[in-house]
Design a protein around this motif. Structure first.
Motif, PDB file in Angstrom:
ATOM      1  N   ASP B  75       0.837  -1.198   0.000  1.00 49.72           N
ATOM      2  CA  ASP B  75       0.000   0.000   0.000  1.00 49.72           C
ATOM      3  C   ASP B  75       0.878   1.256   0.000  1.00 49.72           C
ATOM      4  O   ASP B  75       2.066   1.206   0.331  1.00 49.72           O
ATOM      5  CB  ASP B  75      -0.939   0.000   1.212  1.00 49.72           C
ATOM      6  CG  ASP B  75      -0.175  -0.001   2.510  1.00 49.72           C
ATOM      7  OD1 ASP B  75      -0.062   1.060   3.118  1.00 49.72           O
ATOM      8  OD2 ASP B  75       0.327  -1.061   2.909  1.00 49.72           O
ATOM      9  N   GLU B  76       0.257   2.360  -0.406  1.00 58.13           N
ATOM     10  CA  GLU B  76       1.004   3.614  -0.570  1.00 58.13           C
ATOM     11  C   GLU B  76       1.641   4.079   0.737  1.00 58.13           C
ATOM     12  O   GLU B  76       2.719   4.651   0.743  1.00 58.13           O
ATOM     13  CB  GLU B  76       0.072   4.708  -1.115  1.00 58.13           C
ATOM     14  CG  GLU B  76      -0.299   4.523  -2.570  1.00 58.13           C
ATOM     15  CD  GLU B  76       0.912   4.521  -3.490  1.00 58.13           C
ATOM     16  OE1 GLU B  76       1.746   5.427  -3.385  1.00 58.13           O
ATOM     17  OE2 GLU B  76       1.040   3.587  -4.290  1.00 58.13           O
ATOM     18  N   GLY B  77       0.946   3.811   1.847  1.00 58.36           N
ATOM     19  CA  GLY B  77       1.480   4.242   3.144  1.00 58.36           C
ATOM     20  C   GLY B  77       2.800   3.561   3.455  1.00 58.36           C
ATOM     21  O   GLY B  77       3.764   4.204   3.898  1.00 58.36           O
ATOM     22  N   THR B  78       2.872   2.240   3.210  1.00 59.05           N
ATOM     23  CA  THR B  78       4.117   1.502   3.468  1.00 59.05           C
ATOM     24  C   THR B  78       5.222   1.980   2.533  1.00 59.05           C
ATOM     25  O   THR B  78       6.366   2.185   2.957  1.00 59.05           O
ATOM     26  CB  THR B  78       3.867  -0.014   3.268  1.00 59.05           C
ATOM     27  OG1 THR B  78       2.769  -0.396   4.073  1.00 59.05           O
ATOM     28  CG2 THR B  78       5.090  -0.819   3.654  1.00 59.05           C
ATOM     29  N   ASP B  80       5.504   4.840   1.135  1.00 54.75           N
ATOM     30  CA  ASP B  80       5.909   6.191   1.560  1.00 54.75           C
ATOM     31  C   ASP B  80       6.840   6.110   2.770  1.00 54.75           C
ATOM     32  O   ASP B  80       7.860   6.805   2.829  1.00 54.75           O
ATOM     33  CB  ASP B  80       4.646   6.999   1.896  1.00 54.75           C
ATOM     34  CG  ASP B  80       4.970   8.430   2.231  1.00 54.75           C
ATOM     35  OD1 ASP B  80       5.703   9.058   1.443  1.00 54.75           O
ATOM     36  OD2 ASP B  80       4.515   8.926   3.275  1.00 54.75           O
ATOM     37  N   LYS B  81       6.486   5.216   3.708  1.00 50.63           N
ATOM     38  CA  LYS B  81       7.301   5.067   4.919  1.00 50.63           C
ATOM     39  C   LYS B  81       8.697   4.549   4.571  1.00 50.63           C
ATOM     40  O   LYS B  81       9.709   5.034   5.085  1.00 50.63           O
ATOM     41  CB  LYS B  81       6.595   4.095   5.880  1.00 50.63           C
ATOM     42  CG  LYS B  81       6.911   4.330   7.340  1.00 50.63           C
ATOM     43  CD  LYS B  81       5.904   3.651   8.251  1.00 50.63           C
ATOM     44  CE  LYS B  81       5.923   2.160   8.118  1.00 50.63           C
ATOM     45  NZ  LYS B  81       5.160   1.451   9.125  1.00 50.63           N
TER      46      LYS B  81
END
Lengths: 40, 246
Positions: B75-78, B80-81
């Protein structure tokens, strides 16, 4: 940008800054004036 | 031996260049490997197991600007992190993804439709254009709303705008259709007075045939005017504006 080109740019920039400082400190006087000061 | 200054400066620059390239070539592989190792560690710590960080550019030279690849299913959150964790490593110059998710898309520009339909719907969601009892005269209190509707429709000039009048079912249907049509025409005239060209306006009345979803046909809330931007016609240049062949 490859590391070698980053290093090259930094070294050339440092060289140019060194030249500029050297010219500002010792290079602005005309050659004759410098020779006069050496004779004195 | 007297050396002319320009030649001395040039010679100095060449020496600096040679020293810089030699010095960089002897150390850049180690720096790249150290950054890569640290990056993989940070990626694992942030749950981006499938992501790989390459510190070699497309021509095979070691670089501080890493290219992240893999992990498309994350997912985009991972992602990005992980990207932020790699960027935080001291010495890393920049981050980019090999799948180009941050790059602008090339090719034909997709134009999004104008939002006048949504704007008008939003205006009429909370307020309604009111008319005098059993007449097609717009109530004075609704003039300001007509002003706002005209303003909202202005970006869609060149489009066909349908104005549809509705009534409730209290009364004979032929009279309702006539009244709803007259009310739609009244709104059309009001819009023309506010600078909307008549060419793009179509007024019609449907009486009580199309009540609001969830309302009984007799409900007075069915008395309303609806706007629909039904078509967009491309603007054609006038003959005067059309450049002729040279």
């Amino acid at each position: 940008m490859p590391i070698w080109s980053e290093v090259l740019v930094l070294c050339l920039a440092a060289y140019a800054i060194g030249l500029a400082i050297g010219w500002a400190l010792w290079g602005r006087a005309a050659p004759n004036a410098r020779q006069e000061s050496i004779k004195e | 031996m007297i050396v002319r200054p320009p030649i001395a400066i040039l010679a100095g620059a060449l020496i600096v260049t040679a020293v810089a390239i030699a010095g960089a070539s002897s150390t850049d592989q180690d720096l790249s490997a150290a950054l890569s190792q640290q990056a993989q560690q940070n990626i694992q710590e942030n749950g981006g197991g499938a992501i790989k960080a390459r510190f070699i550019n497309r021509w095979g030279h070691p670089t501080r600007h890493t290219i992240l690849s893999g992990g498309e299913g994350l997912d985009e959150g991972t992602r990005d992190k992980v990207a932020k964790a790699v960027a935080a490593i001291p010495g890393v110059g920049g981050i980019s993804w090999s799948d180009g998710s941050m790059m602008a898309q090339g090719g034909e520009v997709v134009l999004s439709p104008l939002h006048c339909q949504e704007d008008v719907d939003a205006l009429l969601q909370a307020r309604t254009i009111r008319f005098e009892e059993s007449a097609s005269t717009i109530d004075a209190s609704s003039q300001e709303l007509i002003d706002e509707v005209a303003m909202a429709l202005r970006p869609c000039l060149g489009s066909i705008i349908a104005i549809t009048g509705h009534t409730d079912a209290s009364g004979p249907e032929p009279g309702n259709i006539q009244l709803s049509r007259e009310r739609a025409l009244a709104v059309q005239r009001a819009l023309i007075d506010r600078g909307i060209p008549i060419d793009g306006l179509r007024a019609q009345g449907v009486g009580s045939a199309e009540p609001v979803d969830g309302l009984l046909p007799q409900d007075p809330a069915n008395r309303r005017i609806e706007f629909a931007v039904v078509a967009t016609t491309p603007l054609k240049p006038t003959p005067v504006d059309t450049p002729g062949p040279r």
